[in-house]
Write a protein that holds these residues in place. Structure first.
Motif, PDB file in Angstrom:
ATOM      1  N   LEU A  46       0.833  -1.199   0.000  1.00  0.00           N
ATOM      2  CA  LEU A  46       0.000   0.000   0.000  1.00  0.00           C
ATOM      3  C   LEU A  46       0.871   1.253   0.000  1.00  0.00           C
ATOM      4  O   LEU A  46       0.521   2.255  -0.636  1.00  0.00           O
ATOM      5  CB  LEU A  46      -0.918  -0.018   1.213  1.00  0.00           C
ATOM      6  CG  LEU A  46      -2.092   0.958   1.164  1.00  0.00           C
ATOM      7  CD1 LEU A  46      -3.053   0.598   0.044  1.00  0.00           C
ATOM      8  CD2 LEU A  46      -2.813   0.983   2.504  1.00  0.00           C
ATOM      9  N   ALA A  47       2.013   1.202   0.698  1.00  0.00           N
ATOM     10  CA  ALA A  47       2.923   2.348   0.696  1.00  0.00           C
ATOM     11  C   ALA A  47       3.436   2.630  -0.711  1.00  0.00           C
ATOM     12  O   ALA A  47       3.543   3.793  -1.128  1.00  0.00           O
ATOM     13  CB  ALA A  47       4.081   2.105   1.656  1.00  0.00           C
ATOM     14  N   ASP A  48       3.769   1.571  -1.460  1.00  0.00           N
ATOM     15  CA  ASP A  48       4.199   1.758  -2.852  1.00  0.00           C
ATOM     16  C   ASP A  48       3.081   2.391  -3.682  1.00  0.00           C
ATOM     17  O   ASP A  48       3.324   3.287  -4.502  1.00  0.00           O
ATOM     18  CB  ASP A  48       4.570   0.413  -3.484  1.00  0.00           C
ATOM     19  CG  ASP A  48       5.860  -0.172  -2.948  1.00  0.00           C
ATOM     20  OD1 ASP A  48       6.659   0.566  -2.346  1.00  0.00           O
ATOM     21  OD2 ASP A  48       6.063  -1.387  -3.143  1.00  0.00           O
TER      22      ASP A  48
ATOM     23  N   ASP B 217       0.527   4.247  -2.660  1.00  0.00           N
ATOM     24  CA  ASP B 217       0.309   5.645  -2.285  1.00  0.00           C
ATOM     25  C   ASP B 217       1.416   6.539  -2.818  1.00  0.00           C
ATOM     26  O   ASP B 217       1.160   7.687  -3.223  1.00  0.00           O
ATOM     27  CB  ASP B 217       0.213   5.765  -0.768  1.00  0.00           C
ATOM     28  CG  ASP B 217      -1.102   5.227  -0.223  1.00  0.00           C
ATOM     29  OD1 ASP B 217      -2.057   5.094  -1.007  1.00  0.00           O
ATOM     30  OD2 ASP B 217      -1.154   4.937   0.981  1.00  0.00           O
ATOM     31  N   ALA B 218       2.637   6.036  -2.841  1.00  0.00           N
ATOM     32  CA  ALA B 218       3.745   6.828  -3.372  1.00  0.00           C
ATOM     33  C   ALA B 218       3.520   7.158  -4.842  1.00  0.00           C
ATOM     34  O   ALA B 218       3.814   8.275  -5.295  1.00  0.00           O
ATOM     35  CB  ALA B 218       5.062   6.088  -3.181  1.00  0.00           C
ATOM     36  N   CYS B 219       2.999   6.201  -5.593  1.00  0.00           N
ATOM     37  CA  CYS B 219       2.707   6.458  -7.010  1.00  0.00           C
ATOM     38  C   CYS B 219       1.567   7.465  -7.159  1.00  0.00           C
ATOM     39  O   CYS B 219       1.638   8.388  -7.972  1.00  0.00           O
ATOM     40  CB  CYS B 219       2.344   5.158  -7.712  1.00  0.00           C
ATOM     41  SG  CYS B 219       3.719   4.006  -7.922  1.00  0.00           S
ATOM     42  N   LEU B 220       0.520   7.281  -6.382  1.00  0.00           N
ATOM     43  CA  LEU B 220      -0.630   8.166  -6.498  1.00  0.00           C
ATOM     44  C   LEU B 220      -0.274   9.598  -6.125  1.00  0.00           C
ATOM     45  O   LEU B 220      -0.849  10.554  -6.666  1.00  0.00           O
ATOM     46  CB  LEU B 220      -1.769   7.662  -5.606  1.00  0.00           C
ATOM     47  CG  LEU B 220      -2.319   6.265  -5.935  1.00  0.00           C
ATOM     48  CD1 LEU B 220      -3.409   5.881  -4.940  1.00  0.00           C
ATOM     49  CD2 LEU B 220      -2.843   6.182  -7.358  1.00  0.00           C
ATOM     50  N   GLU B 221       0.676   9.751  -5.223  1.00  0.00           N
ATOM     51  CA  GLU B 221       1.071  11.090  -4.780  1.00  0.00           C
ATOM     52  C   GLU B 221       2.128  11.724  -5.684  1.00  0.00           C
ATOM     53  O   GLU B 221       2.164  12.948  -5.841  1.00  0.00           O
ATOM     54  CB  GLU B 221       1.586  11.025  -3.347  1.00  0.00           C
ATOM     55  CG  GLU B 221       0.507  10.665  -2.323  1.00  0.00           C
ATOM     56  CD  GLU B 221       1.077  10.294  -0.976  1.00  0.00           C
ATOM     57  OE1 GLU B 221       2.318  10.445  -0.789  1.00  0.00           O
ATOM     58  OE2 GLU B 221       0.306   9.841  -0.102  1.00  0.00           O
ATOM     59  N   SER B 222       2.996  10.909  -6.273  1.00  0.00           N
ATOM     60  CA  SER B 222       4.139  11.450  -7.018  1.00  0.00           C
ATOM     61  C   SER B 222       3.875  11.652  -8.501  1.00  0.00           C
ATOM     62  O   SER B 222       4.583  12.404  -9.162  1.00  0.00           O
ATOM     63  CB  SER B 222       5.338  10.507  -6.875  1.00  0.00           C
ATOM     64  OG  SER B 222       5.104   9.285  -7.571  1.00  0.00           O
TER      65      SER B 222
ATOM     66  N   LEU C 253      -7.526  -3.008  -1.690  1.00  0.00           N
ATOM     67  CA  LEU C 253      -6.134  -3.433  -1.566  1.00  0.00           C
ATOM     68  C   LEU C 253      -5.630  -3.236  -0.141  1.00  0.00           C
ATOM     69  O   LEU C 253      -4.886  -4.072   0.393  1.00  0.00           O
ATOM     70  CB  LEU C 253      -5.264  -2.673  -2.552  1.00  0.00           C
ATOM     71  CG  LEU C 253      -5.552  -2.974  -4.030  1.00  0.00           C
ATOM     72  CD1 LEU C 253      -4.660  -2.127  -4.941  1.00  0.00           C
ATOM     73  CD2 LEU C 253      -5.378  -4.452  -4.341  1.00  0.00           C
ATOM     74  N   ALA C 254      -6.052  -2.161   0.514  1.00  0.00           N
ATOM     75  CA  ALA C 254      -5.668  -1.944   1.912  1.00  0.00           C
ATOM     76  C   ALA C 254      -6.204  -3.053   2.807  1.00  0.00           C
ATOM     77  O   ALA C 254      -5.525  -3.501   3.734  1.00  0.00           O
ATOM     78  CB  ALA C 254      -6.174  -0.582   2.389  1.00  0.00           C
ATOM     79  N   GLU C 255      -7.413  -3.530   2.522  1.00  0.00           N
ATOM     80  CA  GLU C 255      -8.007  -4.588   3.335  1.00  0.00           C
ATOM     81  C   GLU C 255      -7.407  -5.957   3.037  1.00  0.00           C
ATOM     82  O   GLU C 255      -7.371  -6.830   3.912  1.00  0.00           O
ATOM     83  CB  GLU C 255      -9.516  -4.622   3.103  1.00  0.00           C
ATOM     84  CG  GLU C 255     -10.242  -3.393   3.614  1.00  0.00           C
ATOM     85  CD  GLU C 255     -11.732  -3.433   3.330  1.00  0.00           C
ATOM     86  OE1 GLU C 255     -12.255  -4.546   3.055  1.00  0.00           O
ATOM     87  OE2 GLU C 255     -12.372  -2.380   3.369  1.00  0.00           O
ATOM     88  N   THR C 256      -6.915  -6.148   1.814  1.00  0.00           N
ATOM     89  CA  THR C 256      -6.422  -7.471   1.394  1.00  0.00           C
ATOM     90  C   THR C 256      -4.944  -7.644   1.662  1.00  0.00           C
ATOM     91  O   THR C 256      -4.491  -8.680   2.140  1.00  0.00           O
ATOM     92  CB  THR C 256      -6.707  -7.691  -0.098  1.00  0.00           C
ATOM     93  OG1 THR C 256      -8.096  -7.516  -0.347  1.00  0.00           O
ATOM     94  CG2 THR C 256      -6.276  -9.086  -0.529  1.00  0.00           C
TER      95      THR C 256
END
Length: 345
Positions: free
Chosen positions: A110-112, A114-119, A341-344
């Motif tokens: 999920l961190a990966d 979020d990094a894509c969605l933010e960058s 995806l966060a839940e899975t």
């Protein structure tokens, strides 16, 4: 228009690139006949997508006339040894692209994501479309997980060690044959333990219900359509939509013309409007929090008025014209996929 980056549930871009003379250049600089490459993805605002690893069948069948429509016979099973080789080589290609193409990365967490969605980088979630490359005893599942695989569809539309896929038939029910094998049931349980999405796309109705009984994770059908709108065997019935919603899962609406056009001609054309109608049906029937994008770019016939990934903003605009709020559009475009995806994972 919402400025939320989009997550798309399915593409076959790796299959297309595996045939290119220079896949890195083709992806990084653009390819005329592609649905997805990095320049187009950036233009569209695509933040991440499920990049499928797919093993072609040796035998490809033409459609056969059916009762008021058509049917594609199931291809034969593919050899596991060859499928494993293709699976590994395709994952190697994905990681080569991530190493050599600025602004493209593999998503393992999920961190990966979020990094894509933010960058603004494009994230690739590795997905196996059909588990032919997985050993029947699951001996290489941890290796595949280490290689980044975070989503597995146990079957494509053919039999394998894990189950039988659904026939492609119009008109037709998704109840076309057997479901999961013992190995398939073991695979579903093993994926849940590791936090790998189990994708029910291409499953028979029997297989779908078996996954719903075996797993406590949200049900995912990455690229499909609504049977009530188009009675194609690959599309979901209302009862299946209910089950996805009850689990907190998502239905990805594919853009494949035969799956969204209610037409007995296998070569029938569809439109952006047809796709929007399928999305709206799911949103109205079980809630907008359960519908997502599942294009099947680079692996399907896409309506001319969508064209390629750059047509996604036009689809979201059409949803707004149909009464979807900014919040609704953000859910369809990104937030529903991220939640599941966060839940899975």
């Amino acid at each position: 228009m919402t400025d939320v980056p989009m997550i798309d549930g399915h593409n076959d871009t790796l299959l297309r690139l595996s045939r290119a003379d220079d896949p890195v250049l083709s992806f990084a600089d653009g390819c005329e006949n592609a649905h997805i490459d990095l320049p187009r993805a950036r233009e569209a605002g695509l933040g991440a997508g499920f990049f499928a690893v797919f093993v072609l069948s040796d035998d490809e069948h033409d459609p056969e006339p059916g009762d008021g429509g058509y049917e594609y016979p199931l291809p034969d099973a593919v050899d596991h040894g060859e499928a494993r080789r293709v699976t590994y080589r395709t994952l190697e290609l994905l990681h080569r692209l991530a190493a050599d193409v600025d602004g493209f990365r593999v998503v393992r967490s999920l961190a990966d994501l979020d990094a894509c969605l933010e960058s603004g980088d494009l994230g690739a979630i590795p997905h196996l479309e059909g588990a032919e490359g997985v050993a029947s005893d699951l001996a290489n599942l941890d290796f595949l997980y280490a290689a980044g695989v975070r989503s597995i569809g146990p079957v494509w539309s053919r039999p394998n060690a894990f189950g039988e896929g659904v026939f492609s038939r119009y008109p037709g029910s998704p109840d076309t044959g057997a479901g999961l094998t013992d190995a398939g049931r073991d695979l579903v349980r093993a994926c849940e333990r590791r936090g790998i999405v189990v994708d029910c796309a291409h499953m028979t109705e029997r297989g779908f219900w078996e996954v719903s009984e075996l797993s406590d994770a949200p049900l995912v059908v990455s690229h499909t359509g609504v049977h009530e709108r188009c009675p194609h065997s690959r599309n979901l019935t209302d009862e299946q939509l209910d089950a996805v919603a009850e689990s907190g899962g998502v239905v990805g609406i594919a853009f494949h013309e035969p799956g969204v056009a209610d037409d007995p001609d296998p070569d029938a054309s569809a439109s952006l409007e047809d796709i929007a109608e399928h999305i709206e049906y799911v949103a109205d029937y079980v809630g907008v929090q359960h519908v997502v994008l599942g294009s099947d770019f680079d692996g399907a016939r896409i309506p001319d008025d969508v064209g390629d990934v750059t047509g996604l903003p036009a689809l979201l605009s059409r949803l707004r014209e149909r009464g979807f709020s900014d919040g609704d559009i953000a859910r369809v475009a990104c937030e529903n996929w991220r939640r599941v995806l966060a839940e899975t994972w």
